[in-house]
Motif scaffolding. Structure first.
Motif, PDB file in Angstrom:
ATOM      1  N   ARG A  55      -4.840  -4.169  -2.051  1.00  0.00           N
ATOM      2  CA  ARG A  55      -4.233  -3.089  -2.826  1.00  0.00           C
ATOM      3  C   ARG A  55      -3.073  -2.436  -2.076  1.00  0.00           C
ATOM      4  NH1 ARG A  55      -8.620  -0.515  -3.825  1.00  0.00           N
ATOM      5  NH2 ARG A  55      -8.427   1.061  -2.188  1.00  0.00           N
ATOM      6  N   GLU A  56      -3.258  -2.218  -0.782  1.00  0.00           N
ATOM      7  CA  GLU A  56      -2.220  -1.573   0.010  1.00  0.00           C
ATOM      8  C   GLU A  56      -0.996  -2.481   0.165  1.00  0.00           C
ATOM      9  OE1 GLU A  56      -0.143   1.199   2.188  1.00  0.00           O
ATOM     10  OE2 GLU A  56      -1.953   1.450   0.952  1.00  0.00           O
ATOM     11  N   LEU A  57      -1.225  -3.755   0.434  1.00  0.00           N
ATOM     12  CA  LEU A  57      -0.092  -4.674   0.544  1.00  0.00           C
ATOM     13  C   LEU A  57       0.675  -4.747  -0.768  1.00  0.00           C
ATOM     14  CD1 LEU A  57      -1.677  -7.638   2.561  1.00  0.00           C
ATOM     15  CD2 LEU A  57      -0.017  -5.971   3.402  1.00  0.00           C
ATOM     16  N   LYS A  58      -0.061  -4.781  -1.869  1.00  0.00           N
ATOM     17  CA  LYS A  58       0.579  -4.831  -3.186  1.00  0.00           C
ATOM     18  C   LYS A  58       1.430  -3.591  -3.417  1.00  0.00           C
ATOM     19  CE  LYS A  58       0.549  -7.538  -6.895  1.00  0.00           C
ATOM     20  NZ  LYS A  58       0.867  -8.983  -6.826  1.00  0.00           N
ATOM     21  N   SER A  59       0.917  -2.430  -3.006  1.00  0.00           N
ATOM     22  CA  SER A  59       1.652  -1.180  -3.212  1.00  0.00           C
ATOM     23  C   SER A  59       2.936  -1.125  -2.392  1.00  0.00           C
ATOM     24  CB  SER A  59       0.762   0.014  -2.866  1.00  0.00           C
ATOM     25  OG  SER A  59       0.583   0.129  -1.460  1.00  0.00           O
ATOM     26  N   ARG A  60       2.976  -1.887  -1.295  1.00  0.00           N
ATOM     27  CA  ARG A  60       4.171  -1.927  -0.447  1.00  0.00           C
ATOM     28  C   ARG A  60       5.182  -2.960  -0.921  1.00  0.00           C
ATOM     29  NH1 ARG A  60       1.547  -1.803   5.690  1.00  0.00           N
ATOM     30  NH2 ARG A  60       0.142  -0.045   5.354  1.00  0.00           N
ATOM     31  N   GLY A  61       4.859  -3.694  -1.964  1.00  0.00           N
ATOM     32  CA  GLY A  61       5.776  -4.699  -2.483  1.00  0.00           C
ATOM     33  C   GLY A  61       5.736  -6.011  -1.745  1.00  0.00           C
ATOM     34  N   VAL A  62       4.696  -6.213  -0.927  1.00  0.00           N
ATOM     35  CA  VAL A  62       4.532  -7.478  -0.210  1.00  0.00           C
ATOM     36  C   VAL A  62       3.926  -8.506  -1.159  1.00  0.00           C
ATOM     37  CG1 VAL A  62       3.388  -8.632   1.715  1.00  0.00           C
ATOM     38  CG2 VAL A  62       4.227  -6.287   1.990  1.00  0.00           C
ATOM     39  N   ARG A  63       4.501  -9.683  -1.218  1.00  0.00           N
ATOM     40  CA  ARG A  63       3.929 -10.742  -2.036  1.00  0.00           C
ATOM     41  C   ARG A  63       2.639 -11.260  -1.372  1.00  0.00           C
ATOM     42  NH1 ARG A  63       9.544 -13.781  -2.329  1.00  0.00           N
ATOM     43  NH2 ARG A  63      10.130 -11.973  -1.071  1.00  0.00           N
ATOM     44  N   ILE A  64       1.655 -11.618  -2.196  1.00  0.00           N
ATOM     45  CA  ILE A  64       0.340 -11.999  -1.674  1.00  0.00           C
ATOM     46  C   ILE A  64      -0.031 -13.373  -2.218  1.00  0.00           C
ATOM     47  CG2 ILE A  64      -2.087 -11.349  -1.476  1.00  0.00           C
ATOM     48  CD1 ILE A  64      -1.296  -8.497  -2.111  1.00  0.00           C
ATOM     49  N   GLY A  65      -0.493 -14.239  -1.318  1.00  0.00           N
ATOM     50  CA  GLY A  65      -0.930 -15.566  -1.711  1.00  0.00           C
ATOM     51  C   GLY A  65      -2.316 -15.874  -1.175  1.00  0.00           C
TER      52      GLY A  65
END
Length: 228
Positions: free
Chosen positions: A103-113
């Motif tokens: 959730r935190e990475l997503k909120s920072r705009g980091v793409r997640i795989g």
């Protein structure tokens, strides 16, 4: 940082805990145990034969059909395999801190795989059980990809879908060879989650970061991007 990629089993989901729960259900359903101690031995037999998930499932359940005392003699290896696909995903539990980190990475705009070895049917079902699939911009499962970790090509497939450069990405996993070595070979920065003791040295590529909990990943991402 452009993207963070994750392994699934024993990284985002607690595969060990899930298999312990599944093993008890499996033995109760299929095995003829004489007493509680015998039941525990049969549960341990299944857990040992599974090799922490690094075992082809058909091979595993053909062995179980041969070696376990069956409650019903008519039970087949196909019955055991079908039970695996039907029941194991429902035993899935999230690793501590996994949703917070995603959730935190997503909120920072980091793409997640997510890059995982295994069958597509099982791995997607696990993601759905813990409601994680929506966090990912790309999910690559070896059965669909036609190649397994640590082959660098499976990481390159994920990077292509994420439209990310490897030198600006991290890969988080729990296995020194399949995750850390494979990711490093593809040019990503490996982050090893220490779910079991691991000796440093030739197993870990130079520059590998180690964490004891997923939550420790977030402070590492807040400063300047760390390169090899």
């Amino acid at each position: 940082m452009e993207a963070v990629l994750f392994d699934l089993d024993n990284t985002l989901v607690n595969r060990k805990q899930a298999f312990e729960q599944f093993s008890r259900k499996f033995i109760d359903r299929f095995a003829a145990a004489h007493n509680p101690e015998h039941r525990l031995r049969l549960v341990e037999q299944l857990r040992a034969a599974d090799r922490n998930g690094y075992r082809e499932k058909r091979e595993l359940y053909e062995e179980m059909r041969r070696t376990l005392p069956m409650r019903e003699e008519a039970t087949t290896a196909e019955d055991l395999l079908a039970y695996w696909f039907a029941e194991f995903p429902s035993c899935t539990v999230a690793m501590d801190g996994a949703e917070l980190v995603l959730r935190e990475l997503k909120s920072r705009g980091v793409r997640i795989g997510c890059v995982s070895n295994g069958s597509a049917r099982t791995q997607y079902a696990k993601l759905d059980q813990v409601q994680f699939r929506g966090y990912f911009d790309a999910v690559i499962v070896s059965e669909e990809a036609g190649v397994k970790k640590p082959d660098r090509r499976i990481y390159e497939m994920a990077l292509s879908r994420l439209q990310a450069r490897p030198e600006n990405c991290w890969f988080v996993g729990d296995h020194p060879e399949k995750d850390a070595q494979g990711a490093a070979a593809a040019g990503l920065r490996p982050v090893l989650l220490l779910t079991t003791p691991v000796e440093s040295g030739p197993l870990l590529p130079e520059g590998t970061l180690t964490i004891n909990k997923l939550q420790e990943l977030l402070p590492l991402c807040t400063g300047p991007f760390l390169r090899f």
